[in-house]
Design a protein around this motif. Structure first.
Motif, short mmCIF file in Angstrom:
data_model
loop_
_atom_site.label_atom_id
_atom_site.label_comp_id
_atom_site.label_asym_id
_atom_site.label_seq_id
_atom_site.Cartn_x
_atom_site.Cartn_y
_atom_site.Cartn_z
N ALA A 163 0.82 -1.21 0.00
CA ALA A 163 0.00 0.00 0.00
C ALA A 163 0.86 1.26 0.00
O ALA A 163 0.59 2.21 -0.74
CB ALA A 163 -0.93 -0.01 1.21
N VAL A 164 1.90 1.28 0.80
CA VAL A 164 2.79 2.45 0.87
C VAL A 164 3.51 2.63 -0.47
O VAL A 164 3.60 3.75 -0.99
CB VAL A 164 3.80 2.30 2.03
CG1 VAL A 164 4.89 3.36 1.95
CG2 VAL A 164 3.07 2.36 3.36
N THR A 165 3.98 1.54 -1.05
CA THR A 165 4.66 1.62 -2.35
C THR A 165 3.71 2.13 -3.42
O THR A 165 4.08 2.98 -4.24
CB THR A 165 5.22 0.25 -2.75
OG1 THR A 165 6.13 -0.18 -1.72
CG2 THR A 165 5.94 0.30 -4.07
N LEU A 168 4.14 5.57 -5.66
CA LEU A 168 4.21 5.55 -7.12
C LEU A 168 3.22 6.54 -7.74
O LEU A 168 3.46 7.03 -8.85
CB LEU A 168 3.93 4.14 -7.66
CG LEU A 168 4.98 3.09 -7.35
CD1 LEU A 168 4.52 1.72 -7.83
CD2 LEU A 168 6.32 3.46 -8.00
N ARG A 169 2.16 6.83 -7.04
CA ARG A 169 1.15 7.79 -7.55
C ARG A 169 1.61 9.24 -7.43
O ARG A 169 1.13 10.09 -8.14
CB ARG A 169 -0.16 7.62 -6.80
CG ARG A 169 -0.85 6.34 -7.12
CD ARG A 169 -2.17 6.27 -6.42
NE ARG A 169 -2.72 4.94 -6.54
CZ ARG A 169 -3.79 4.53 -5.92
NH1 ARG A 169 -4.43 5.35 -5.11
NH2 ARG A 169 -4.24 3.31 -6.08
N SER A 170 2.51 9.52 -6.49
CA SER A 170 2.92 10.90 -6.29
C SER A 170 4.11 11.30 -7.11
O SER A 170 4.68 10.62 -7.85
CB SER A 170 3.20 11.20 -4.83
OG SER A 170 3.86 10.17 -4.17
#
Length: 58
Positions: free
Chosen positions: A50-52, A56-58
């Motif tokens: 979830a953190v990864t 990746l979205r930012s």
């Protein structure tokens, strides 16, 4: 009212994961020596994923 803090959510996920893995082991559907350790690794992996994904979205 139920708590939705991250620590409560992770604790619930860990407890339910442990119960699920224990059931699978007891039914002979999973070869697991330590359901609690297995659940901890799964929670850590899901958290890391979830953190990864967020990074990746930012």
């Amino acid at each position: 009212m139920t708590s939705t803090s991250p620590s409560h959510l992770f604790a619930t996920l860990y407890r339910r994961g442990t119960a699920w893995i224990t059931t699978l082991r007891d039914q002979g559907r999973a070869d697991v020596t330590d359901p609690e350790a297995t659940a901890a690794v799964l929670v850590a992996a899901w958290t890391d994923h979830a953190v990864t994904a967020l990074n990746l979205r930012s």
